[in-house]
Design an enzyme around this catalytic site. Sequence first.
Site, short mmCIF file in Angstrom:
data_model
loop_
_atom_site.label_atom_id
_atom_site.label_comp_id
_atom_site.label_asym_id
_atom_site.label_seq_id
_atom_site.Cartn_x
_atom_site.Cartn_y
_atom_site.Cartn_z
N ASP A 59 0.89 -1.15 0.00
CA ASP A 59 0.00 0.00 0.00
C ASP A 59 0.93 1.20 0.00
OD1 ASP A 59 -1.67 2.14 0.50
OD2 ASP A 59 -2.81 1.15 2.08
N SER A 139 -0.21 13.09 -15.21
CA SER A 139 -1.44 12.97 -16.00
C SER A 139 -1.68 14.26 -16.76
CB SER A 139 -2.63 12.71 -15.07
OG SER A 139 -3.86 12.79 -15.77
N TYR A 152 -7.93 14.62 -7.65
CA TYR A 152 -7.07 13.92 -8.59
C TYR A 152 -6.17 14.90 -9.33
CZ TYR A 152 -5.67 10.81 -12.42
OH TYR A 152 -4.94 10.08 -13.32
N LYS A 156 -1.99 15.21 -9.23
CA LYS A 156 -1.13 15.09 -10.42
C LYS A 156 -0.31 16.36 -10.66
CE LYS A 156 -2.28 10.87 -11.26
NZ LYS A 156 -1.28 9.79 -11.11
#
Length: 252
Positions: A59, A139, A152, A156
């Site tokens: 993890d 990304s 998110y 990134k």
Amino acid sequence: MSKLAIITGAGQGIGEGIAHRLVKDGYAIAVADINDETAAKVAVDLTSEGYQAKAYHVDVAHRDEVFALVENAVADFGDLALYVNNAGIAFIDSFVDSDPDDVERLLDVNLKGTYWGIQAAATQFKKQGNGGRIVNAASLAGYEASALQSAYSASKFGIRGLTQSAAKELAKDKITVNAYNPGIVRTKMRDAIDEKTAAIKHETVAEQQANCLEEIAIGREATPADVAEVVACVARLVSRTEKDYVNRAFNM
């Protein structure tokens, strides 16, 4: 003797594609994932084809697990050559409705997980004394933020910063740090993103996907194999001149 590549999130999607590509360049693969079942399947697939691979549970949100991953993989396969911080998660929701637990977990995995990966890999590379390569998953959302993907996108953008900072700091140790920045890649995670986005926008999944496709000049989504080729390209650039070029060119 095979070179060791550790790939996080390698049990599926882009990470799996990277694993299948890098073995062709002579790497032994540490298939690292939080999902033991999928990691084991990828490792079995690779070994059944005659390559060296082993599954490892990790993890990446937990620093001690990331450092243990590097230690265990090196004990099994020898010196580390490449570390790919590929593991990541996403969720879709409006900014004001995003659940705090979801936000914290995403930042722990995507941003902190990349931080711990860079730390662990760089520590091992310095111990070995002959340099190495670290490649991070950024990304398109880290260049242009997307609606409904606030956490998110933030993670990134953060990974781009980590990549640039680490590249500058570790260059003196002959350690390159780069990032790949894919747009839409058809994976199970992308399927879930399309389903949730379509529901929020009161569209069908087909309509959501068609709208996204209109923004892609090449007229198709990327595949995990497409991204894997980029990672393989960066991994092959090993001369001093090429390393300097990669650190400049891939971290904008």
